[in-house]
Design a protein around this motif. Structure first.
Motif, PDB file in Angstrom:
ATOM      1  N   GLY A  44       0.814  -1.211   0.000  1.00 21.50           N
ATOM      2  CA  GLY A  44       0.000   0.000   0.000  1.00 21.50           C
ATOM      3  C   GLY A  44       0.846   1.258   0.000  1.00 21.50           C
ATOM      4  O   GLY A  44       0.304   2.357  -0.003  1.00 21.50           O
ATOM      5  N   ASP A  45       2.195   1.065   0.003  1.00 24.22           N
ATOM      6  CA  ASP A  45       3.059   2.252   0.021  1.00 24.22           C
ATOM      7  C   ASP A  45       3.408   2.729  -1.366  1.00 24.22           C
ATOM      8  O   ASP A  45       4.253   3.609  -1.563  1.00 24.22           O
ATOM      9  CB  ASP A  45       4.326   1.969   0.817  1.00 24.22           C
ATOM     10  N   LEU A  46       2.762   2.135  -2.352  1.00 26.49           N
ATOM     11  CA  LEU A  46       2.974   2.500  -3.752  1.00 26.49           C
ATOM     12  C   LEU A  46       4.333   2.081  -4.251  1.00 26.49           C
ATOM     13  O   LEU A  46       4.771   2.507  -5.332  1.00 26.49           O
ATOM     14  CB  LEU A  46       2.776   3.998  -3.972  1.00 26.49           C
ATOM     15  N   VAL A  47       5.036   1.258  -3.433  1.00 24.20           N
ATOM     16  CA  VAL A  47       6.361   0.773  -3.837  1.00 24.20           C
ATOM     17  C   VAL A  47       6.267  -0.741  -3.971  1.00 24.20           C
ATOM     18  O   VAL A  47       5.774  -1.413  -3.063  1.00 24.20           O
ATOM     19  CB  VAL A  47       7.439   1.153  -2.818  1.00 24.20           C
ATOM     20  N   LEU A  48       6.645  -1.267  -5.115  1.00 24.74           N
ATOM     21  CA  LEU A  48       6.610  -2.693  -5.333  1.00 24.74           C
ATOM     22  C   LEU A  48       7.771  -3.323  -4.593  1.00 24.74           C
ATOM     23  O   LEU A  48       8.929  -3.255  -5.024  1.00 24.74           O
ATOM     24  CB  LEU A  48       6.690  -3.016  -6.831  1.00 24.74           C
ATOM     25  N   ASP A  49       7.486  -3.899  -3.440  1.00 24.90           N
ATOM     26  CA  ASP A  49       8.491  -4.521  -2.606  1.00 24.90           C
ATOM     27  C   ASP A  49       8.563  -6.008  -2.900  1.00 24.90           C
ATOM     28  O   ASP A  49       7.653  -6.586  -3.527  1.00 24.90           O
ATOM     29  CB  ASP A  49       8.150  -4.294  -1.127  1.00 24.90           C
ATOM     30  N   PRO A  50       9.614  -6.623  -2.447  1.00 29.66           N
ATOM     31  CA  PRO A  50       9.689  -8.066  -2.628  1.00 29.66           C
ATOM     32  C   PRO A  50       8.466  -8.766  -2.019  1.00 29.66           C
ATOM     33  O   PRO A  50       8.015  -8.400  -0.923  1.00 29.66           O
ATOM     34  CB  PRO A  50      10.976  -8.442  -1.901  1.00 29.66           C
ATOM     35  N   GLY A  51       7.926  -9.750  -2.719  1.00 26.00           N
ATOM     36  CA  GLY A  51       6.730 -10.475  -2.259  1.00 26.00           C
ATOM     37  C   GLY A  51       5.437  -9.868  -2.749  1.00 26.00           C
ATOM     38  O   GLY A  51       4.385 -10.443  -2.553  1.00 26.00           O
ATOM     39  N   GLU A  52       5.461  -8.668  -3.290  1.00 28.27           N
ATOM     40  CA  GLU A  52       4.270  -8.014  -3.796  1.00 28.27           C
ATOM     41  C   GLU A  52       4.192  -8.206  -5.305  1.00 28.27           C
ATOM     42  O   GLU A  52       5.204  -8.126  -6.002  1.00 28.27           O
ATOM     43  CB  GLU A  52       4.285  -6.531  -3.486  1.00 28.27           C
ATOM     44  N   GLU A  53       2.959  -8.520  -5.799  1.00 28.48           N
ATOM     45  CA  GLU A  53       2.752  -8.599  -7.233  1.00 28.48           C
ATOM     46  C   GLU A  53       2.472  -7.225  -7.806  1.00 28.48           C
ATOM     47  O   GLU A  53       2.696  -6.952  -8.982  1.00 28.48           O
ATOM     48  CB  GLU A  53       1.597  -9.552  -7.547  1.00 28.48           C
ATOM     49  N   CYS A  54       1.936  -6.372  -6.950  1.00 20.85           N
ATOM     50  CA  CYS A  54       1.653  -5.004  -7.346  1.00 20.85           C
ATOM     51  C   CYS A  54       1.480  -4.188  -6.095  1.00 20.85           C
ATOM     52  O   CYS A  54       1.330  -4.736  -4.985  1.00 20.85           O
ATOM     53  CB  CYS A  54       0.399  -4.942  -8.220  1.00 20.85           C
ATOM     54  N   ASP A  55       1.512  -2.866  -6.222  1.00 23.84           N
ATOM     55  CA  ASP A  55       1.272  -1.988  -5.075  1.00 23.84           C
ATOM     56  C   ASP A  55       0.931  -0.638  -5.642  1.00 23.84           C
ATOM     57  O   ASP A  55       1.801   0.162  -6.022  1.00 23.84           O
ATOM     58  CB  ASP A  55       2.509  -1.918  -4.170  1.00 23.84           C
ATOM     59  N   ASP A  56      -0.393  -0.427  -5.786  1.00 19.49           N
ATOM     60  CA  ASP A  56      -0.811   0.866  -6.327  1.00 19.49           C
ATOM     61  C   ASP A  56      -1.410   1.757  -5.262  1.00 19.49           C
ATOM     62  O   ASP A  56      -1.961   2.816  -5.556  1.00 19.49           O
ATOM     63  CB  ASP A  56      -1.807   0.684  -7.470  1.00 19.49           C
ATOM     64  N   GLY A  57      -1.283   1.307  -4.017  1.00 15.55           N
ATOM     65  CA  GLY A  57      -1.771   2.122  -2.911  1.00 15.55           C
ATOM     66  C   GLY A  57      -3.274   2.208  -2.833  1.00 15.55           C
ATOM     67  O   GLY A  57      -3.808   2.932  -1.990  1.00 15.55           O
ATOM     68  N   GLN A  58      -3.984   1.466  -3.707  1.00 10.50           N
ATOM     69  CA  GLN A  58      -5.448   1.515  -3.685  1.00 10.50           C
ATOM     70  C   GLN A  58      -5.993   0.429  -2.755  1.00 10.50           C
ATOM     71  O   GLN A  58      -5.416  -0.647  -2.648  1.00 10.50           O
ATOM     72  CB  GLN A  58      -6.008   1.287  -5.097  1.00 10.50           C
ATOM     73  N   ALA A  59      -7.041   0.760  -2.108  1.00 12.94           N
ATOM     74  CA  ALA A  59      -7.640  -0.222  -1.193  1.00 12.94           C
ATOM     75  C   ALA A  59      -8.970  -0.729  -1.728  1.00 12.94           C
ATOM     76  O   ALA A  59      -9.797  -1.188  -0.978  1.00 12.94           O
ATOM     77  CB  ALA A  59      -7.836   0.411   0.186  1.00 12.94           C
ATOM     78  N   GLY A  60      -9.188  -0.605  -3.028  1.00 12.62           N
ATOM     79  CA  GLY A  60     -10.490  -0.974  -3.584  1.00 12.62           C
ATOM     80  C   GLY A  60     -10.422  -2.109  -4.555  1.00 12.62           C
ATOM     81  O   GLY A  60      -9.649  -3.043  -4.390  1.00 12.62           O
ATOM     82  N   ASN A  61     -11.200  -1.967  -5.628  1.00 14.08           N
ATOM     83  CA  ASN A  61     -11.370  -3.057  -6.575  1.00 14.08           C
ATOM     84  C   ASN A  61     -10.632  -2.789  -7.874  1.00 14.08           C
ATOM     85  O   ASN A  61     -11.124  -3.032  -8.962  1.00 14.08           O
ATOM     86  CB  ASN A  61     -12.854  -3.289  -6.867  1.00 14.08           C
ATOM     87  N   GLY A  62      -9.480  -2.330  -7.785  1.00 14.83           N
ATOM     88  CA  GLY A  62      -8.689  -2.038  -8.976  1.00 14.83           C
ATOM     89  C   GLY A  62      -7.957  -3.256  -9.460  1.00 14.83           C
ATOM     90  O   GLY A  62      -8.256  -4.393  -9.114  1.00 14.83           O
ATOM     91  N   ALA A  63      -6.902  -3.021 -10.235  1.00 17.78           N
ATOM     92  CA  ALA A  63      -6.132  -4.121 -10.779  1.00 17.78           C
ATOM     93  C   ALA A  63      -5.264  -4.774  -9.735  1.00 17.78           C
ATOM     94  O   ALA A  63      -4.744  -5.868  -9.934  1.00 17.78           O
ATOM     95  CB  ALA A  63      -5.274  -3.629 -11.951  1.00 17.78           C
ATOM     96  N   CYS A  64      -5.069  -4.056  -8.619  1.00 19.30           N
ATOM     97  CA  CYS A  64      -4.226  -4.574  -7.549  1.00 19.30           C
ATOM     98  C   CYS A  64      -5.064  -4.705  -6.300  1.00 19.30           C
ATOM     99  O   CYS A  64      -5.761  -3.767  -5.886  1.00 19.30           O
ATOM    100  CB  CYS A  64      -3.042  -3.634  -7.302  1.00 19.30           C
ATOM    101  N   THR A  65      -5.044  -5.880  -5.694  1.00 14.97           N
ATOM    102  CA  THR A  65      -5.871  -6.106  -4.520  1.00 14.97           C
ATOM    103  C   THR A  65      -5.249  -5.455  -3.303  1.00 14.97           C
ATOM    104  O   THR A  65      -4.058  -5.081  -3.317  1.00 14.97           O
ATOM    105  CB  THR A  65      -6.029  -7.610  -4.269  1.00 14.97           C
ATOM    106  N   PRO A  66      -5.965  -5.276  -2.222  1.00 10.94           N
ATOM    107  CA  PRO A  66      -5.428  -4.668  -1.006  1.00 10.94           C
ATOM    108  C   PRO A  66      -4.260  -5.444  -0.406  1.00 10.94           C
ATOM    109  O   PRO A  66      -3.527  -4.910   0.422  1.00 10.94           O
ATOM    110  CB  PRO A  66      -6.631  -4.656  -0.066  1.00 10.94           C
ATOM    111  N   ASP A  67      -4.094  -6.717  -0.780  1.00  8.37           N
ATOM    112  CA  ASP A  67      -2.933  -7.453  -0.265  1.00  8.37           C
ATOM    113  C   ASP A  67      -1.820  -7.515  -1.304  1.00  8.37           C
ATOM    114  O   ASP A  67      -0.968  -8.369  -1.297  1.00  8.37           O
ATOM    115  CB  ASP A  67      -3.322  -8.855   0.177  1.00  8.37           C
ATOM    116  N   CYS A  68      -1.877  -6.528  -2.234  1.00  7.35           N
ATOM    117  CA  CYS A  68      -0.828  -6.331  -3.227  1.00  7.35           C
ATOM    118  C   CYS A  68      -0.647  -7.538  -4.134  1.00  7.35           C
ATOM    119  O   CYS A  68       0.490  -7.940  -4.463  1.00  7.35           O
ATOM    120  CB  CYS A  68       0.501  -5.961  -2.533  1.00  7.35           C
ATOM    121  N   LYS A  69      -1.787  -8.128  -4.500  1.00  6.47           N
ATOM    122  CA  LYS A  69      -1.783  -9.198  -5.479  1.00  6.47           C
ATOM    123  C   LYS A  69      -2.515  -8.703  -6.715  1.00  6.47           C
ATOM    124  O   LYS A  69      -3.428  -7.856  -6.618  1.00  6.47           O
ATOM    125  CB  LYS A  69      -2.489 -10.451  -4.936  1.00  6.47           C
ATOM    126  N   ASP A  70      -2.136  -9.259  -7.844  1.00  9.69           N
ATOM    127  CA  ASP A  70      -2.859  -8.905  -9.062  1.00  9.69           C
ATOM    128  C   ASP A  70      -4.298  -9.390  -8.927  1.00  9.69           C
ATOM    129  O   ASP A  70      -4.552 -10.543  -8.559  1.00  9.69           O
ATOM    130  CB  ASP A  70      -2.202  -9.554 -10.275  1.00  9.69           C
TER     131      ASP A  70
END
Length: 460
Positions: A56-82
């Motif tokens: 959620g920090d908008l930084v793609l860290d190790p273990g994250e598939e994505c991190d767009d800082g969004q907590a909704g229903n976007g392309a990236c889930t709240p647990d930083c998965k696609d």
């Protein structure tokens, strides 16, 4: 990294700190919107939920598939998965993501959307219930209540065969099923003379169809034609006059009433005595016999001969001839026979006399008997003591009469002067007496064949 290139200078300082996604933020339920920095921590806490501390920090860290800082229903889930179909989050292009019967491949299942899915049997995407797929996305079947064009004539949605729709075909007479309140029967055949007619009505007398147990059925209510209302053939004696055929029909087989057994009106000369109307009816046109042409009983005359004869009468027929001659000479006319019996029973009066129904009378009108039965009952109403009119009486006072006959008209025995051919003094015969009205008038005594005696003469 390219994802980092999208960060703004204002957020750059945040990237150097240990920021992470706060599950308690307003976006943790899958909604979208700007990140709320109020809840952003300055240090990265230790996570026990499986979510990377920096998600959620908008930084793609190790273990994250994505991190767009969004907590909704976007392309990236709240647990930083696609965001993919089936992860429980509503992602781009998904109408649902709840893995239920109404949500398949993250698309909401809707009947009539043209796609067969879930518990749908079919889905033709139209609003018609008359084709092969109903609006409930079920295959059209007989009994679903919808008329399937080209296949069904009707569909009333019930299993009853007693109404107007049977197996999705319109009920008709002859289908073998009784249509309630419309048909009286339906035997499924085209035979018109059985218990159920071709118009599906129960066979009944008067329907115009000859059914079981009927001899005829003319479909009318007349009893004056060849077919009665009971559907039986008209016949003489049925009690109904068949017009043009019968003159009468009294329903019985009697010939002594106004309508004969052959359904002809009784009349004088038909040979049948109409009780209370006719005294007799001999069925002929002879007026001088027992019964007149007016059906009145002709009385018969009787006399005792004025002449006297020995036993040699010329046989029974010779005695008859003598009676005829005396009657003709007296102007009496008619046919006459002598009251004598010869050598056999057939010669006795009971066998050869015509039995009067009009009574027996002397020439002067005195009644001797009412009829034959009265004559032979052993007692006369008057003595037969009168000779033929105008005769010269021989042997005046001599009352003996040749008979050999009992009072009942049968033969007395064998005393008959050799068949009334002998005047021998050696032969004898039974005799009667004109002086009596009881049995002695014919059964009085015996005498010799040589003795002259009279004979009784009876009109026939």
């Amino acid at each position: 990294m390219p994802i980092r290139a999208r960060f703004t200078p204002a957020l750059a300082t945040l990237a150097t700190s240990a920021c992470f996604f706060n599950p308690g933020s307003p976006y943790a339920n899958g909604t979208t919107g700007d990140i709320d920095t109020t809840n952003v921590a300055t240090t990265a806490p230790t996570s026990t939920s499986g979510v990377a501390p920096n998600c959620g920090d908008l930084v793609l860290d190790p273990g994250e598939e994505c991190d767009d800082g969004q907590a909704g229903n976007g392309a990236c889930t709240p647990d930083c998965k696609d965001n993919v179909c089936g992860d429980g989050w509503l992602g781009p292009g998904e109408l649902c993501d709840d893995d239920t019967a109404t949500c398949i491949d993250c698309q909401r299942v809707v009947c009539s959307d043209g796609v067969v899915a879930g518990d749908e049997q079919c889905d033709d995407g139209n609003g018609s219930n008359s084709d092969a797929c109903t609006n409930a996305c079920k295959n059209a079947t007989c009994g679903d209540g919808f008329l399937h064009e080209g296949t069904e004539q009707c569909d009333d949605g019930n299993p009853s065969d007693a109404d107007g729709c049977i197996d999705c075909h319109e009920a008709v007479c002859g289908d073998g099923v009784v249509w309630q309140d419309v048909e009286g029967c339906d035997d499924g055949n085209q035979v018109n003379d059985d218990a159920c007619s071709n118009n599906c009505a129960l066979a009944s007398c008067g329907d115009g169809i000859v059914g079981p147990g009927e001899a005829c059925d003319d479909g009318n209510d007349s009893d004056a034609d060849a077919c009665l209302n009971t559907c039986k053939d008209a016949f003489c004696g049925d009690g109904f006059v068949l017009v043009g055929v019968e003159a009468c029909d009294d329903g019985n087989q009697l010939d002594n009433d106004a309508c004969l057994a052959n359904c002809v009106i009784a009349s004088c000369g038909d040979g049948h005595v109409h009780d209370g109307v006719e005294a007799c009816d001999d069925g002929n046109a002879t007026d001088g016999d027992l019964c007149s042409n007016a059906c009145a009983a002709n009385p018969k005359r009787v006399f005792v001969s004025s002449k006297m004869y020995t036993g040699a009468l010329g046989g029974v027929t010779g005695a008859d001839t003598k009676c005829k001659s005396m009657a003709q000479a007296a102007g009496l006319g008619g046919n006459w026979k002598a009251w004598i019996s010869g050598a056999d029973d057939s010669s006795a009066p009971a066998a050869r006399f015509t039995r009067s129904i009009g009574g027996y009378f002397l020439p002067n009108g005195t009644q001797v008997a009412n009829n034959w039965d009265d004559l032979v009952d052993g007692l006369l109403q008057a003595k037969i003591g009168q000779h033929e009119p105008g005769a010269n009486v021989q042997g005046v006072g001599h009352t003996v009469v040749h008979t050999n006959t009992k009072a009942d008209g049968t033969r007395t025995g064998d005393a008959h002067c050799a068949g009334w051919t002998s005047d021998s003094a050696d032969l004898s015969t039974a005799r009667g007496s004109m002086a009596h009205a009881n049995v002695r008038w014919t059964e009085d005594d015996v005498h010799y064949c040589s003795i002259a005696a009279r004979i009784y003469c009876f009109e026939q």
